[in-house]
Design a protein around this motif. Structure first.
Motif, mmCIF file in Angstrom:
data_model
loop_
_atom_site.group_PDB
_atom_site.id
_atom_site.type_symbol
_atom_site.label_atom_id
_atom_site.label_comp_id
_atom_site.label_asym_id
_atom_site.label_seq_id
_atom_site.Cartn_x
_atom_site.Cartn_y
_atom_site.Cartn_z
ATOM 1 N N TRP A 30 0.805 -1.226 0.000
ATOM 2 C CA TRP A 30 0.000 0.000 0.000
ATOM 3 C C TRP A 30 0.843 1.284 0.000
ATOM 4 O O TRP A 30 0.312 2.379 -0.095
ATOM 5 C CB TRP A 30 -0.965 0.017 1.183
ATOM 6 N N CYS A 31 2.161 1.158 0.080
ATOM 7 C CA CYS A 31 3.062 2.317 0.132
ATOM 8 C C CYS A 31 3.195 2.946 -1.257
ATOM 9 O O CYS A 31 3.594 2.282 -2.219
ATOM 10 C CB CYS A 31 4.426 1.850 0.641
ATOM 11 N N GLY A 32 2.860 4.239 -1.356
ATOM 12 C CA GLY A 32 2.969 4.937 -2.632
ATOM 13 C C GLY A 32 4.393 5.009 -3.160
ATOM 14 O O GLY A 32 4.627 4.865 -4.356
ATOM 15 N N TRP A 33 5.362 5.233 -2.273
ATOM 16 C CA TRP A 33 6.773 5.256 -2.682
ATOM 17 C C TRP A 33 7.171 3.890 -3.246
ATOM 18 O O TRP A 33 7.908 3.819 -4.233
ATOM 19 C CB TRP A 33 7.676 5.590 -1.500
ATOM 20 N N CYS A 34 6.704 2.822 -2.606
ATOM 21 C CA CYS A 34 7.036 1.460 -3.050
ATOM 22 C C CYS A 34 6.439 1.178 -4.425
ATOM 23 O O CYS A 34 7.120 0.642 -5.305
ATOM 24 C CB CYS A 34 6.532 0.434 -2.040
ATOM 25 N N ARG A 35 5.173 1.543 -4.599
ATOM 26 C CA ARG A 35 4.521 1.330 -5.899
ATOM 27 C C ARG A 35 5.218 2.137 -6.988
ATOM 28 O O ARG A 35 5.410 1.651 -8.100
ATOM 29 C CB ARG A 35 3.039 1.682 -5.815
ATOM 30 N N GLY A 36 5.614 3.361 -6.666
ATOM 31 C CA GLY A 36 6.296 4.196 -7.645
ATOM 32 C C GLY A 36 7.658 3.664 -8.053
ATOM 33 O O GLY A 36 8.117 3.901 -9.180
ATOM 34 N N GLY A 61 7.942 -3.588 14.667
ATOM 35 C CA GLY A 61 8.158 -4.889 15.275
ATOM 36 C C GLY A 61 8.753 -5.937 14.349
ATOM 37 O O GLY A 61 8.929 -7.086 14.750
ATOM 38 N N ARG A 62 9.060 -5.562 13.120
ATOM 39 C CA ARG A 62 9.650 -6.517 12.183
ATOM 40 C C ARG A 62 11.161 -6.507 12.371
ATOM 41 O O ARG A 62 11.828 -5.504 12.124
ATOM 42 C CB ARG A 62 9.285 -6.169 10.741
ATOM 43 N N ARG A 63 11.698 -7.618 12.801
ATOM 44 C CA ARG A 63 13.120 -7.688 13.166
ATOM 45 C C ARG A 63 14.073 -7.588 11.988
ATOM 46 O O ARG A 63 15.125 -6.967 12.099
ATOM 47 C CB ARG A 63 13.390 -8.984 13.928
ATOM 48 N N LEU A 64 13.730 -8.216 10.874
ATOM 49 C CA LEU A 64 14.670 -8.232 9.753
ATOM 50 C C LEU A 64 14.932 -6.810 9.251
ATOM 51 O O LEU A 64 16.082 -6.421 9.050
ATOM 52 C CB LEU A 64 14.167 -9.122 8.620
ATOM 53 N N GLY A 65 13.879 -6.044 9.071
ATOM 54 C CA GLY A 65 14.054 -4.662 8.631
ATOM 55 C C GLY A 65 14.880 -3.847 9.607
ATOM 56 O O GLY A 65 15.747 -3.070 9.218
ATOM 57 N N ARG A 66 14.629 -4.039 10.893
ATOM 58 C CA ARG A 66 15.397 -3.300 11.901
ATOM 59 C C ARG A 66 16.864 -3.709 11.863
ATOM 60 O O ARG A 66 17.752 -2.885 12.057
ATOM 61 C CB ARG A 66 14.851 -3.528 13.310
ATOM 62 N N SER A 67 17.135 -4.993 11.592
ATOM 63 C CA SER A 67 18.526 -5.452 11.564
ATOM 64 C C SER A 67 19.309 -4.821 10.407
ATOM 65 O O SER A 67 20.536 -4.744 10.454
ATOM 66 C CB SER A 67 18.595 -6.983 11.499
ATOM 67 N N PHE A 68 18.579 -4.358 9.376
ATOM 68 C CA PHE A 68 19.211 -3.677 8.247
ATOM 69 C C PHE A 68 19.087 -2.154 8.353
ATOM 70 O O PHE A 68 19.451 -1.439 7.429
ATOM 71 C CB PHE A 68 18.607 -4.151 6.921
ATOM 72 N N GLY A 69 18.538 -1.664 9.461
ATOM 73 C CA GLY A 69 18.423 -0.226 9.656
ATOM 74 C C GLY A 69 17.362 0.434 8.795
ATOM 75 O O GLY A 69 17.463 1.618 8.483
ATOM 76 N N VAL A 70 16.326 -0.322 8.405
ATOM 77 C CA VAL A 70 15.270 0.226 7.559
ATOM 78 C C VAL A 70 14.428 1.223 8.350
ATOM 79 O O VAL A 70 13.938 0.904 9.436
ATOM 80 C CB VAL A 70 14.375 -0.908 7.004
ATOM 81 N N LYS A 71 14.285 2.427 7.781
ATOM 82 C CA LYS A 71 13.452 3.468 8.395
ATOM 83 C C LYS A 71 12.435 4.018 7.414
ATOM 84 O O LYS A 71 11.397 4.515 7.818
ATOM 85 C CB LYS A 71 14.328 4.595 8.934
ATOM 86 N N LEU A 72 12.749 3.989 6.117
ATOM 87 C CA LEU A 72 11.840 4.480 5.080
ATOM 88 C C LEU A 72 11.652 3.387 4.032
ATOM 89 O O LEU A 72 12.533 2.562 3.817
ATOM 90 C CB LEU A 72 12.423 5.730 4.407
ATOM 91 N N TRP A 73 10.514 3.450 3.349
ATOM 92 C CA TRP A 73 10.222 2.480 2.287
ATOM 93 C C TRP A 73 10.210 3.166 0.941
ATOM 94 O O TRP A 73 9.860 4.336 0.859
ATOM 95 C CB TRP A 73 8.866 1.849 2.505
ATOM 96 N N PRO A 74 10.545 2.477 -0.105
ATOM 97 C CA PRO A 74 11.217 1.195 -0.064
ATOM 98 C C PRO A 74 12.696 1.359 0.276
ATOM 99 O O PRO A 74 13.315 2.362 -0.070
ATOM 100 C CB PRO A 74 11.056 0.665 -1.490
ATOM 101 N N ALA A 86 25.399 -3.034 -0.744
ATOM 102 C CA ALA A 86 24.893 -1.680 -0.988
ATOM 103 C C ALA A 86 23.470 -1.579 -0.457
ATOM 104 O O ALA A 86 22.799 -2.592 -0.254
ATOM 105 C CB ALA A 86 24.927 -1.358 -2.478
ATOM 106 N N LYS A 87 23.037 -0.330 -0.251
ATOM 107 C CA LYS A 87 21.677 -0.075 0.207
ATOM 108 C C LYS A 87 21.185 1.213 -0.439
ATOM 109 O O LYS A 87 21.930 2.191 -0.522
ATOM 110 C CB LYS A 87 21.650 0.073 1.728
ATOM 111 N N LEU A 88 19.953 1.194 -0.920
ATOM 112 C CA LEU A 88 19.319 2.381 -1.479
ATOM 113 C C LEU A 88 17.997 2.613 -0.762
ATOM 114 O O LEU A 88 17.239 1.672 -0.536
ATOM 115 C CB LEU A 88 19.046 2.211 -2.974
ATOM 116 N N VAL A 89 17.722 3.863 -0.430
ATOM 117 C CA VAL A 89 16.475 4.234 0.213
ATOM 118 C C VAL A 89 15.695 5.147 -0.731
ATOM 119 O O VAL A 89 16.233 6.162 -1.197
ATOM 120 C CB VAL A 89 16.741 4.946 1.555
ATOM 121 N N ARG A 90 14.481 4.756 -1.036
ATOM 122 C CA ARG A 90 13.593 5.514 -1.930
ATOM 123 C C ARG A 90 14.280 5.931 -3.229
ATOM 124 O O ARG A 90 14.370 7.121 -3.553
ATOM 125 C CB ARG A 90 13.019 6.729 -1.220
ATOM 126 N N PRO A 91 14.765 4.964 -3.999
ATOM 127 C CA PRO A 91 15.438 5.318 -5.249
ATOM 128 C C PRO A 91 14.474 6.024 -6.206
ATOM 129 O O PRO A 91 13.328 5.615 -6.354
ATOM 130 C CB PRO A 91 15.888 3.963 -5.803
#
Length: 108
Positions: A30-36, A61-74, A86-91
């Motif tokens: 449902w994330c607009g950034w993710c769909r885009g 509460g999702r551990r895997l995302g926290r273990s990778f430091g995920v704060k924004l989607w995608p 490598a890691k990209l946030v909201r490409p």
């Protein structure tokens, strides 16, 4: 290309045990950034059929995302043999995605 997000995430130990190139995409359907970002991700992945693409539904509460430091989607995490490369946030563009894919899958 993977089209649905897994609601049951693998453990970090499972992810670390993966061999070869992998792209983990954290987000939600449902994330607009993710769909885009989907057309850009799909375009970049076309030249890398051997890359494992796993979409993980992320949230509080999702551990895997926290273990990778995920704060924004995608958030895209590019891995090779269980190691983050490598890691990209909201490409916003397909080129950075393609560049990161080339790092984990140089043969393409």
């Amino acid at each position: 290309m993977e089209t649905t997000y897994l609601d049951k995430e693998p453990s970090r130990d499972e992810v670390n045990a993966w061999s070869g190139p992998a792209l983990i995409e954290f987000g939600t359907a449902w994330c607009g950034w993710c769909r885009g970002a989907q057309p850009k991700i799909e375009q970049a992945l076309q030249g890398h059929p051997s890359v494992r693409h796993v979409k993980i539904e992320d949230g509080s509460g999702r551990r895997l995302g926290r273990s990778f430091g995920v704060k924004l989607w995608p958030t895209l995490v590019f891995m090779r043999d269980g190691q983050e490369v490598a890691k990209l946030v909201r490409p916003q563009d397909a080129q950075p995605i393609a560049d990161a894919l080339a790092q984990i899958d140089p043969a393409g």
